[in-house]
Design an enzyme around this catalytic site. Structure first.
Site, PDB file in Angstrom:
ATOM      1  N   MET A   1      28.484  71.970  52.980  1.00  0.00           N
ATOM      2  CA  MET A   1      29.780  71.616  53.561  1.00  0.00           C
ATOM      3  C   MET A   1      30.384  70.362  52.950  1.00  0.00           C
ATOM      4  O   MET A   1      31.607  70.257  52.798  1.00  0.00           O
ATOM      5  CB  MET A   1      29.637  71.462  55.077  1.00  0.00           C
ATOM      6  CG  MET A   1      30.906  71.758  55.828  1.00  0.00           C
ATOM      7  SD  MET A   1      31.397  73.503  55.733  1.00  0.00           S
ATOM      8  CE  MET A   1      30.236  74.238  56.872  1.00  0.00           C
TER       9      MET A   1
ATOM     10  N   THR B   1      27.051  74.592  61.936  1.00  0.00           N
ATOM     11  CA  THR B   1      28.168  74.767  61.007  1.00  0.00           C
ATOM     12  C   THR B   1      29.381  73.975  61.465  1.00  0.00           C
ATOM     13  O   THR B   1      30.074  73.347  60.659  1.00  0.00           O
ATOM     14  CB  THR B   1      28.535  76.251  60.869  1.00  0.00           C
ATOM     15  OG1 THR B   1      27.505  76.933  60.166  1.00  0.00           O
ATOM     16  CG2 THR B   1      29.838  76.432  60.106  1.00  0.00           C
TER      17      THR B   1
ATOM     18  N   PHE C   1      21.053  71.378  57.677  1.00  0.00           N
ATOM     19  CA  PHE C   1      21.137  71.881  56.304  1.00  0.00           C
ATOM     20  C   PHE C   1      22.553  72.270  55.919  1.00  0.00           C
ATOM     21  O   PHE C   1      22.882  72.326  54.729  1.00  0.00           O
ATOM     22  CB  PHE C   1      20.185  73.072  56.112  1.00  0.00           C
ATOM     23  CG  PHE C   1      20.712  74.398  56.578  1.00  0.00           C
ATOM     24  CD1 PHE C   1      21.346  75.260  55.686  1.00  0.00           C
ATOM     25  CD2 PHE C   1      20.574  74.806  57.888  1.00  0.00           C
ATOM     26  CE1 PHE C   1      21.827  76.490  56.100  1.00  0.00           C
ATOM     27  CE2 PHE C   1      21.047  76.032  58.308  1.00  0.00           C
ATOM     28  CZ  PHE C   1      21.683  76.883  57.418  1.00  0.00           C
ATOM     29  N   LYS C   2      23.409  72.525  56.899  1.00  0.00           N
ATOM     30  CA  LYS C   2      24.786  72.909  56.598  1.00  0.00           C
ATOM     31  C   LYS C   2      25.519  71.836  55.796  1.00  0.00           C
ATOM     32  O   LYS C   2      26.451  72.132  55.045  1.00  0.00           O
ATOM     33  CB  LYS C   2      25.555  73.200  57.890  1.00  0.00           C
ATOM     34  CG  LYS C   2      24.908  74.225  58.825  1.00  0.00           C
ATOM     35  CD  LYS C   2      24.868  75.607  58.225  1.00  0.00           C
ATOM     36  CE  LYS C   2      24.178  76.615  59.131  1.00  0.00           C
ATOM     37  NZ  LYS C   2      24.914  76.973  60.324  1.00  0.00           N
ATOM     38  N   ASP C   3      25.081  70.562  55.917  1.00  0.00           N
ATOM     39  CA  ASP C   3      25.713  69.486  55.156  1.00  0.00           C
ATOM     40  C   ASP C   3      25.558  69.671  53.653  1.00  0.00           C
ATOM     41  O   ASP C   3      26.382  69.193  52.871  1.00  0.00           O
ATOM     42  CB  ASP C   3      25.104  68.133  55.542  1.00  0.00           C
ATOM     43  CG  ASP C   3      25.460  67.688  56.943  1.00  0.00           C
ATOM     44  OD1 ASP C   3      26.602  67.939  57.374  1.00  0.00           O
ATOM     45  OD2 ASP C   3      24.596  67.094  57.615  1.00  0.00           O
TER      46      ASP C   3
END
Length: 486
Positions: free
Chosen positions: A128, A156, A123-125
């Site tokens: 980011m 992350t 989910f960090k994408d």
């Protein structure tokens, strides 16, 4: 839109002034002076938008110093089916964050919002990729360069490195706990051999890495000389990028604005669910925000008791949902600021107490630091905890009942979500990662390997480059200076 520090000692700044940094100079975190509001008519107008167009509508409420045409171009470049192509069979990649209904019995609906279709399968994408484009845009305008310093418990780091690799004027120095990530997570990061990517494995736990980043952020002279910025979850741009998918989930799960939904969020550093809190403060009809923790249950303890008690490194467990192996939730200060009616002086005092005494107590019991715990329910927060045996059972149940293989963190979320289901209020669980990133536990739970998207088949066999260091801040500073030449 102007931003202030949760500790009150910093003059208000605009979005571009806080974008490249993390902590405010006084050690606090940035929040808008006032949360922008979303009207009933706006929610209706947003229902038919693409993800990129919805992102534009949300972001322009927070970013008032970048031309709207430029914001539009940035989100159009970021949120494409090509970037978020790792959708499961049957999912529409152009949806970016498609919903999957797992249970719909007697009005009790459980939904997974897929957030892991990006390049690093986490989910960090979602934030980011936008951050990488924002950084490149801003640095180009300012004719500057930036050395990003971050800490990761797993996802992350790879999301930041994939977003920043090859970006002009950007270097990444990423700290991770030595030998405490999954083999897949480790390979994703350490196999990046780009000249602007530097991986540092710290002999300790994630909190040691995070403390090192904060120590550098608080050394204002060094930070300025080395042009240090951050991509950790304390970065405000990451938080508002995450706000977008709460609106998306709500709009896709409902048909009219009189309906409410709840969200369950696997959480360690409180960044992901903090975005949900902000969406709720903006007027999104959220009934409950449920914090799901693993064995490192600092947040669950607070939302049950009002006591925030940070664990020491020796008390931080290495678990099968390692991205949540965190005992000091960096973004938690943002919620406490709102809980305390934005009393910055008191917030500063409480978080100084975290550093000196390991926590604070808002339970209202004798000798406590306050009695605001009784106000937590008004913000919609609840919580729960999941253990290794829980996540194994949940992975098996979801596979058996729905034919879906979930990762360990999402399993924590589903286990806790099932404990908080309500009649006629859909519960959306935010997916954390694809199961392939935690194959060791999938093998234990299901007796087979997790499926991998194309291109990730043999990632562990790729050459890797990493610098192993102790948690000595001065040594880490010297390493950064050596490779920046500043």
């Amino acid at each position: 839109m102007q931003y202030v520090s949760t500790r009150g000692y910093t003059a208000a700044q605009n979005f571009s002034e806080i974008l490249l940094g993390g902590l405010a100079p006084d050690g606090g975190l940035y929040l808008p002076e006032v949360y922008p509001q979303v009207s009933h008519d706006e929610l209706n107008a947003w229902r038919g938008l693409s993800y990129a167009d919805l992102a534009f509508e949300v972001l322009k409420k927070f970013i008032t110093d970048i031309p709207e045409d430029d914001i539009k171009a940035l989100v159009t470049k970021t949120y494409t089916a090509e970037v978020y192509k790792n959708a499961r069979a049957g999912e529409n990649a152009s949806e970016i964050t498609p919903l999957r209904v797992l249970e719909d019995q007697s009005g009790r609906k459980l939904i997974i919002q897929a957030l892991s279709n990006g390049p690093t399968l986490a989910f960090k994408d979602m934030a980011m990729q936008l951050l990488g484009n924002l950084f490149e845009y801003t640095l180009s305008k300012q004719h500057e360069e930036l050395n990003i310093l971050g800490a990761t418990s797993g996802d992350t780091g790879s999301a930041a490195e994939y977003a920043m690799r090859g970006k002009k004027g950007v270097r990444v120095f990423m700290l991770s706990p030595h030998k405490k990530m999954s083999a897949f997570q480790t390979a994703q990061m350490f196999s990046l051999l780009d000249d602007n990517i530097f991986n540092i494995a710290v002999e300790g736990v994630f909190d040691d890495c995070q403390d090192m980043v904060k120590a550098v952020s608080n050394d204002l002279t060094y930070k300025a000389k080395q042009k240090i910025g951050t991509v950790n979850s304390i970065n405000w741009a990451r938080v508002i990028a995450q706000v977008i998918y709460y609106f998306r989930g709500y709009l896709r799960a409902t048909t009219q604005n009189t309906e409410k939904v709840s969200f369950t969020v696997p959480s360690g550093n409180f960044g992901n669910i903090c975005a949900g809190h902000i969406a709720r403060m903006m007027g999104l009809p959220i009934a409950k925000l449920v914090v799901a923790t693993n064995e490192n249950d600092v947040l669950d303890e607070f939302f049950r008791t009002g006591i925030y008690r940070v664990r020491k490194s020796a008390e931080t467990w290495h678990t099968s949902s390692p991205s949540m192996d965190i005992s000091k939730a960096s973004n938690f200060e943002r919620f406490i600021y709102d809980l305390l009616d934005r009393d910055a002086v008191r917030v500063a005092a409480l978080f100084r107490k975290v550093e000196t005494e390991g926590g604070f107590d808002l339970s209202g019991q004798t000798g406590s630091d306050g009695d605001e715990f009784k106000k937590v329910a008004a913000f919609g927060f609840q919580s729960g905890k999941s253990t290794h045996s829980d996540r194994l059972n949940t992975i098996r149940q979801v596979e058996q009942n729905y034919g879906i293989t979930i990762d360990t963190h999402t399993a924590d979320g589903i286990k806790v979500a099932l404990e908080h289901l309500e009649q006629d209020v859909p519960m959306i669980v935010l997916e954390t990662a694809l199961a392939a990133k935690f194959n060791e536990t999938i093998q234990e739970a299901l007796g087979r390997d997790a499926e991998r998207p194309a291109g990730f088949e043999n990632i562990e066999a790729l050459p890797q480059r990493v610098k192993v260091m102790t948690s000595n801040v001065d040594d880490m500073k010297a390493f950064i200076a050596q490779h920046t030449g500043l």
